[in-house]
Design a protein around this motif. Structure first.
Motif, short mmCIF file in Angstrom:
data_model
loop_
_atom_site.label_atom_id
_atom_site.label_comp_id
_atom_site.label_asym_id
_atom_site.label_seq_id
_atom_site.Cartn_x
_atom_site.Cartn_y
_atom_site.Cartn_z
N ARG A 96 0.81 -1.53 0.36
CA ARG A 96 0.23 -0.08 -0.20
C ARG A 96 0.97 1.28 -0.10
N VAL A 98 2.34 2.95 -3.56
CA VAL A 98 0.85 3.82 -4.47
C VAL A 98 1.94 4.69 -4.38
N TRP A 127 -4.79 -2.77 -3.92
CA TRP A 127 -4.01 -2.24 -4.43
C TRP A 127 -3.36 -2.51 -5.93
#
Length: 566
Positions: A142, A145, A224
């Protein structure tokens, strides 16, 4: 290549260099809806009814190659023009004058790169040498990203490609925690590279939750990953990576986990505490809005990326059905505005049968006092959680921003969310963007819900802390809703302090005035979030990597001030 009419996406070599694509005419490509640029309808905007037709028996006679032809070019490419940032890779074609922080941010981002056998495959969570490493020296899915988006916008695609492939390899590992085997599709929360100087070898070591606080596997990592795969595809115009057997299998494994049938009567995804960005106990168990919004967005991205072969068609059909149900459920039952609040305030309880208005038997006395003052007459938002006899009225930033970007929120709801942010600026933004959740849990409520968590004390960390990384999500939502002035104001606040404070992970206090008491410095996603915000505001067309237009078939009669049929 001479022009868009000669580009065949299926023949793009994924190993080609950036310079080979820079002469491409991007004037036809999709831009945010609010910019009012005429263009052909993209694949992302094709209605779910059309996709439903695609999984009918007649679809088998179609050529799957034709479905990925040039008519979908607008959807699958976004401008790969490098941003006018002060880096060696920047382009002189843009007259945008970058802030002094931009060069510093790029330097810090590059220093956070992690290498595996000589190639960069991600960025560590933080480069703070003043504190013990803990797991901040790892690459989090995460966390990477915003770093990946920054690299994509700057034309550095290979880093993102290698990250996607390496995490996919980790997904294939057998995953056990205390003799219990996890689902095959689970992606790791994080991984690190172990270098053996004697043998001169690199080895990947992954954490699927067995080392995490609370021992909870990350539900959001898979979502994600799918979202980032689509961003890579749109940025490069290259379908070849997404269409590889390993990527197709990886998506199907993730979808198998979250689309499995069970005892649920809701289309939302049941989750434990600690399964997302809020990775400690914060009372988000059940159906947290952050996970539901990411779930919705990942499903929509998967529709674009899945091949329409025999295996893919089954998943497409299941996704289409789930999207219809999920969008209706969230837009109807998670949405709160003034009229909705007034309706809940007047609820009757113990209702039975299909005619019940108070479908989840929510007790009106459970509405916290702060909600009545917080709710504006024009604004609205998706509340944190809805389940039997429970409504979590807290504001969660990530869930609401992703709802806008994925078009889970209707255009009316999206505008209402932005209205609320403007009207409650002091509470939600303050002096350092952006509150991860509002308000903070305090006193007895804090003890019961967090388990007396000393890190999540009031107005700190996940409990009402201010997280600079959320700036990129706010900026993207602002651009999509035609409110760039809100993002500009937030970025100016960030530039007044963030670099001077050495890019901390989070800030404390009701206004975000104090550096978090346990915040790491040189937090990578704080750095990358700022860069993505600046580059998107400079060139809004980059929004296409992370934004989806509303699908006509997911529209309901739910409007901005709609009630629960009372």
């Amino acid at each position: 290549m001479d022009g868009p009419q000669e580009l065949n996406l299926r023949n793009v070599d994924s190993q080609s260099t950036i310079s080979e694509h820079e002469d491409f005419d991007f004037s036809r490509l999709d831009r945010p809806r609010t910019l009012n640029i005429d263009r052909q309808r993209s694949f992302d905007e094709r209605s779910l009814s059309e996709l439903s037709i695609g999984v009918s028996p007649r679809f088998g006679a179609r050529n799957s190659e034709a479905n990925r032809s040039l008519e979908n070019l607008d959807s699958l490419c976004s401008p790969a023009i490098r941003s006018g940032v002060n880096t060696p890779a920047s382009s002189a074609r843009n007259s945008f004058e970058p802030h002094a922080m931009v060069a510093e941010a790029w330097d810090a981002l590059r220093r956070s790169l992690v290498y595996f056998r000589g190639k960069p495959i991600g960025t560590i969570a933080a480069l703070d040498n003043t504190e013990g490493a803990l797991n901040y020296d790892q690459v989090f899915v995460r966390d990477f990203v915003p770093s990946a988006l920054a690299f994509l916008i700057n034309g550095e695609h290979e880093i993102v490609k290698d990250f996607l492939l390496k995490t996919l390899r980790l997904q294939a590992w057998e995953k056990k925690i205390d003799r219990f085997k996890l689902g095959e599709g689970v992606l790791p929360a994080s991984f690190k590279v172990h270098h053996d100087p004697v043998r001169n070898t690199d080895t990947l070591v992954a954490d699927f939750g067995e080392s995490a606080i609370g021992r909870v596997a990350p539900v959001d990592s898979g979502f994600w990953w799918i979202i980032l795969l689509r961003a890579y595809t749109k940025s490069t115009g290259d379908l070849s990576l997404a269409e590889t057997p390993q990527c197709q299998k990886g998506m199907r494994l993730i979808l198998t986990l979250c689309l499995s049938e069970g005892f649920d009567t809701f289309p939302t995804l049941l989750c434990a505490d600690g399964c997302s960005m809020i990775d400690r106990r914060m009372g988000i168990y059940g159906y947290p809005i952050e996970i539901q919004a990411l779930f919705f967005m990942a499903l929509r991205c998967a529709l674009v990326l899945l091949k329409q072969d025999q295996e893919g068609k089954e998943f497409v059909e299941r996704i289409v059905k789930r999207l219809h149900a999920l969008s209706y459920h969230i837009r109807s039952y998670f949405w709160l505005d003034f009229q909705q609040l007034n309706g809940i305030y007047r609820y009757k309880t113990e209702e039975y049968s299909h005619t019940a208005v108070n479908k989840f038997n929510v007790i009106p006395d459970s509405i916290p006092d702060w909600v009545f003052d917080f709710m504006s007459m024009r604004g609205g938002y998706f509340i944190g959680n809805v389940s039997p006899a429970r409504m979590d009225f807290r504001w969660f930033c990530l869930g609401n921003c992703v709802a806008i970007l994925s078009s889970l929120a209707t255009p009316e709801q999206s505008m209402a969310i932005m209205d609320l942010i403007e009207e409650r600026w002091e509470e939600l933004v303050g002096e350092m963007p952006l509150k991860i959740t509002y308000p903070a849990l305090e006193s007895h409520e804090w003890r019961i819900i967090t388990g007396c968590d000393p890190k999540n004390t009031r107005w700190s960390y996940h409990n009402g802390g201010s997280w600079p990384v959320l700036l990129w999500l706010l900026t993207a939502a602002c651009i999509k809703t035609g409110r760039p002035q809100i993002a500009r104001r937030a970025i100016e606040l960030t530039e007044s302090r963030l670099a001077k404070d050495n890019w901390p992970e989070y800030y404390d206090g009701t206004l975000g005035r104090f550096i978090g008491k346990q915040a790491r410095k040189f937090q990578t996603w704080s750095i990358a979030g700022y860069l993505v915000s600046k580059m998107m505001l400079e060139d809004p067309s980059h929004l296409g990597m992370i934004s989806l237009e509303e699908d006509r078939q997911t529209k309901t009669f739910i409007k901005r001030s709609a009630s629960w049929t009372f």
